[in-house]
Design a protein around this motif. Sequence first.
Motif, PDB file in Angstrom:
ATOM      1  N   UNK A  44       0.696  -1.223   0.271  1.00 40.18           N
ATOM      2  CA  UNK A  44      -0.036   0.209   0.018  1.00 40.18           C
ATOM      3  C   UNK A  44       1.015   1.329  -0.185  1.00 40.18           C
ATOM      4  N   UNK A  45       1.998   1.097   0.681  1.00 42.75           N
ATOM      5  CA  UNK A  45       2.942   2.294   0.563  1.00 42.75           C
ATOM      6  C   UNK A  45       4.312   1.934   0.498  1.00 42.75           C
ATOM      7  N   UNK A  46       5.011   2.989  -0.277  1.00 43.64           N
ATOM      8  CA  UNK A  46       6.659   2.537  -0.321  1.00 43.64           C
ATOM      9  C   UNK A  46       7.151   3.738   0.193  1.00 43.64           C
ATOM     10  N   UNK A  47       8.487   3.480   0.856  1.00 45.16           N
ATOM     11  CA  UNK A  47       9.306   4.384   1.603  1.00 45.16           C
ATOM     12  C   UNK A  47       9.795   5.544   0.694  1.00 45.16           C
ATOM     13  N   UNK A  48      10.577   6.361   1.332  1.00 50.03           N
ATOM     14  CA  UNK A  48      11.228   7.444   0.885  1.00 50.03           C
ATOM     15  C   UNK A  48      11.836   7.587  -0.716  1.00 50.03           C
ATOM     16  N   UNK A  49      11.598   8.433  -1.450  1.00 48.88           N
ATOM     17  CA  UNK A  49      11.953   8.610  -2.797  1.00 48.88           C
ATOM     18  C   UNK A  49      13.468   8.026  -2.929  1.00 48.88           C
ATOM     19  N   UNK A  51      15.162   5.219  -3.184  1.00 48.96           N
ATOM     20  CA  UNK A  51      15.195   3.710  -2.566  1.00 48.96           C
ATOM     21  C   UNK A  51      14.014   2.999  -2.511  1.00 48.96           C
ATOM     22  N   UNK A  52      12.783   3.679  -2.550  1.00 52.84           N
ATOM     23  CA  UNK A  52      11.463   3.167  -2.121  1.00 52.84           C
ATOM     24  C   UNK A  52      11.567   2.135  -1.004  1.00 52.84           C
ATOM     25  N   UNK A  53      12.131   2.355   0.079  1.00 53.62           N
ATOM     26  CA  UNK A  53      12.483   1.298   1.200  1.00 53.62           C
ATOM     27  C   UNK A  53      12.122   2.068   2.449  1.00 53.62           C
ATOM     28  N   UNK A  54      11.397   1.874   3.317  1.00 52.90           N
ATOM     29  CA  UNK A  54      10.735   0.193   3.480  1.00 52.90           C
ATOM     30  C   UNK A  54       9.401   0.281   2.691  1.00 52.90           C
ATOM     31  N   UNK A  55       8.670  -0.850   2.952  1.00 57.51           N
ATOM     32  CA  UNK A  55       7.316  -0.848   2.380  1.00 57.51           C
ATOM     33  C   UNK A  55       6.327  -1.267   3.140  1.00 57.51           C
ATOM     34  N   UNK A  56       5.262  -0.726   3.075  1.00 52.57           N
ATOM     35  CA  UNK A  56       3.813  -1.209   3.858  1.00 52.57           C
ATOM     36  C   UNK A  56       3.040  -1.963   3.040  1.00 52.57           C
ATOM     37  N   UNK A  67      11.157  -4.436   4.947  1.00 57.58           N
ATOM     38  CA  UNK A  67      11.923  -3.753   4.183  1.00 57.58           C
ATOM     39  C   UNK A  67      11.959  -4.441   2.775  1.00 57.58           C
TER      40      UNK A  67
ATOM     41  N   UNK B 211      -5.702   4.091   5.074  1.00 56.25           N
ATOM     42  CA  UNK B 211      -5.144   3.887   3.905  1.00 56.25           C
ATOM     43  C   UNK B 211      -5.232   5.534   3.367  1.00 56.25           C
ATOM     44  N   UNK B 215      -1.778   7.758   2.961  1.00 52.56           N
ATOM     45  CA  UNK B 215      -1.579   8.288   1.523  1.00 52.56           C
ATOM     46  C   UNK B 215      -0.768   9.516   1.704  1.00 52.56           C
ATOM     47  N   UNK B 218       2.575   9.117   4.859  1.00 49.93           N
ATOM     48  CA  UNK B 218       3.464   8.160   4.338  1.00 49.93           C
ATOM     49  C   UNK B 218       3.958   8.620   2.798  1.00 49.93           C
ATOM     50  N   UNK B 220       6.072   9.650   0.026  1.00 53.94           N
ATOM     51  CA  UNK B 220       7.532  10.022  -0.117  1.00 53.94           C
ATOM     52  C   UNK B 220       7.951  11.283   0.067  1.00 53.94           C
ATOM     53  N   UNK B 221       6.884  12.302  -0.253  1.00 53.80           N
ATOM     54  CA  UNK B 221       7.375  13.838  -0.572  1.00 53.80           C
ATOM     55  C   UNK B 221       6.860  14.639   0.722  1.00 53.80           C
ATOM     56  N   UNK B 312       8.599   4.405  10.261  1.00 53.93           N
ATOM     57  CA  UNK B 312       8.790   4.130   8.695  1.00 53.93           C
ATOM     58  C   UNK B 312       9.618   4.912   7.975  1.00 53.93           C
ATOM     59  N   UNK B 315      13.137   5.062   8.732  1.00 48.68           N
ATOM     60  CA  UNK B 315      13.891   3.777   8.549  1.00 48.68           C
ATOM     61  C   UNK B 315      15.195   3.600   7.439  1.00 48.68           C
ATOM     62  N   UNK B 316      14.861   4.345   6.176  1.00 48.25           N
ATOM     63  CA  UNK B 316      15.686   4.607   5.253  1.00 48.25           C
ATOM     64  C   UNK B 316      16.893   5.113   5.763  1.00 48.25           C
ATOM     65  N   UNK B 427      13.748  -4.378   9.821  1.00 51.60           N
ATOM     66  CA  UNK B 427      12.596  -3.560  10.052  1.00 51.60           C
ATOM     67  C   UNK B 427      11.296  -4.125   9.945  1.00 51.60           C
ATOM     68  N   UNK B 431       1.738  -1.529  11.802  1.00 52.81           N
ATOM     69  CA  UNK B 431       1.453  -0.118  11.852  1.00 52.81           C
ATOM     70  C   UNK B 431      -0.074  -0.179  12.298  1.00 52.81           C
TER      71      UNK B 431
END
Lengths: 79, 615
Positions: A44-49, A51-56, A67, B211, B215, B218, B220-221, B312, B315-316, B427, B431
């Motif tokens: 449903x979600x992917x992490x920071x731009x 690397x797209x890591x981690x994911x939900x 991860x 969700x 959206x 979470x 990314x920006x 979340x 984590x990166x 990790x 959630x």
Amino acid sequence: MTLDGFENDTTARIVAVDWASLAEGEAKRLRALGVDEGAEVSVVHRGVFGTRDPLALRIGRMTIALRRVHARAIEVEPA
Amino acid sequence: MSRHRTAALVGNPNAGKSALFNALTGARQKIANYPGVTVERKAGRLTLPSGEPLELIDLPGSYSFDAASPDEDVTRKVVHGEFEGEALPEVLVLVLDAANLEQHLVFAQEVLELGRPTVVALNMVDLAERDGLTLDAAALSAALGVPVIPTVAVRRKGLDELCAAIAEAESHADEEAHKRWHITLPERRLAAKHMARAAILSASARHTIENGVDRVLLNPWIGPVILFGLLFVIFQAVFAWATPFADALEGAVGAISGWVADIMPDGFFRDFLTEGVLAGVGSVVVFLPQIVILFFFILVMEATGYMARAAFLMDRLMAGVGLSGKSFIPLLSSFACAIPGIMAARSIPDPKDRLTTILVAPLMTCSARLPVYAVIIAAVIPETTLGPGIGLQGLVLFALYLAGIVGALVVALVLRNTLAKGAASGFIMEMPRYQMPRVRDLAIGLWHRAYVFLRRAGTIIFVVTIALWLMLSFPKAEPGESQLDASVAGMVADGLHPVLEPIGFNREMSLALIPAMAAREVAVSALATTYAVDAEDEDLAAEGVTDKIAALWTLPTALAFLAWFVFAPQCISTIAVARRETNGWKWPTFMVVYLFALAYAFAGLTFWIATAAGL
């Protein structure tokens, strides 16, 4: 196809999990959270731009974070 | 029966166990540690309908008895009656999240297999309704073979019924239980699915707010922007809101000290009370407002479910240095004080991750460094502006904070590849759903944190500050001689000075470092004392000492002193807590050595480079 490469918001069925590639505690935790053969999940979600890591992951009525390295160990097919 | 009846809450994490525990026991809670492990033991008292008291313990949330963390191991041992010093609870209260039955019924089967008297609390039925679920408690009860009570812990719904069921549960232990349940996990999961389906009367289209909210949060920006905005607000609050309370506390300690000084005759015991006990404990207690404010935000973030989202998002970044998003909360807490930060590291399941987090926590700029930074910066950095709204002084302060964060990340990276080497930490976390935080749970949580901090201030910190006071007070100075010079601390400073001279420290600075071991900001008042600035109050002392430092210290010396405080483990309480949390002296010793080495190296580098640059 592994879960890592699977499209977002689309239901996938887990066909196999490469448990051996995961640390013991992590494998236990994933199994306890319901990640196992036959389970239906969707990213449903992917992490920071970048690397797209981690994911939900949506699994049943629950959302879990993991991860990409875990997602790569999860073989899926479209459900 | 003379002893109290006992019951224990068991269930998955995020089943609402703590809220139920708070609702059942109120403020009558006792928080301690299970011996030998850093897992919290929460116990409370409730009154059964018969008027009989019952001791309730809140066991750590578990996904399975096949333990994957020290917390789960405690739960497993206690409910199996294998935990030394903990009696087997007479009744188990199994807490299930009504909206996540399919998942929670898996562990439920493991619990019921024990054959112990069990009552099920079908918790958070209101959230299940929000998600469009209507549940049949009777059907679930029939399937599980034990009473099922629908509850909404936060609204105190179903609590009386639950107490009544607990009171009656004791009589029927089920010896045959283990035969009724399936053994393998896939079989359990299938059974859970069937039971959940049978218990759900109707499920409207899966309507969850998660969700939609996720959206945004979470994204990314946008997500990181919101998180950093929130962190900015928290820091503002910690430093701005706390000041009046800290001042009031300081005033109160001063008033008590003055009162003691008035009513007691001159002498050792009076000095011991005022300068040792009150001043020492006072210097630590002034951080309570900041800690309470920081924990208020942390508890709100946890109670709403946002903290898991913050982990979340972070984590990166943490993965880059071998940690995970779970280290984010302890490191965030360490900006107020490393002590609660180190204690919060308990929530990290991977032992090497946890150790690394504990070892780098003191590098986060805690609030005790701020007075030192503020005084030195005011004294030696000119008040020039570099652009609209950007002052040089503020920039230096920002650079010091940044140096701590970068230092922590680099040290973590090095540790994860050397001493705390191991498989890259993973990790994996659930959630939780978003929830409105309840004032009652926040209040109990805050009280708990404040109490733990004060208890520490009252024991370890108390002993340490008294030892330091003795070092600073004896032997007594001859008339005309400064007490600080004559004391044991002064002699230690004389011994230290040759070591610290190469990195630009003068004798006064070496001396100030010793009392600063109690709490860093004491360095300011110690400098004031050595420079014979006649002021009891730290703020007044700071004003006077700023002028002295501006006149007496060179810029390279002052910068070296700032660099020292970025790294130096100038706080015995932190070391003591690290010892407790790592169960031994090995790691705290390592922590002290590496931090002093870094402090020395960076203060030296700063001094030499600044001198060479002709500053």
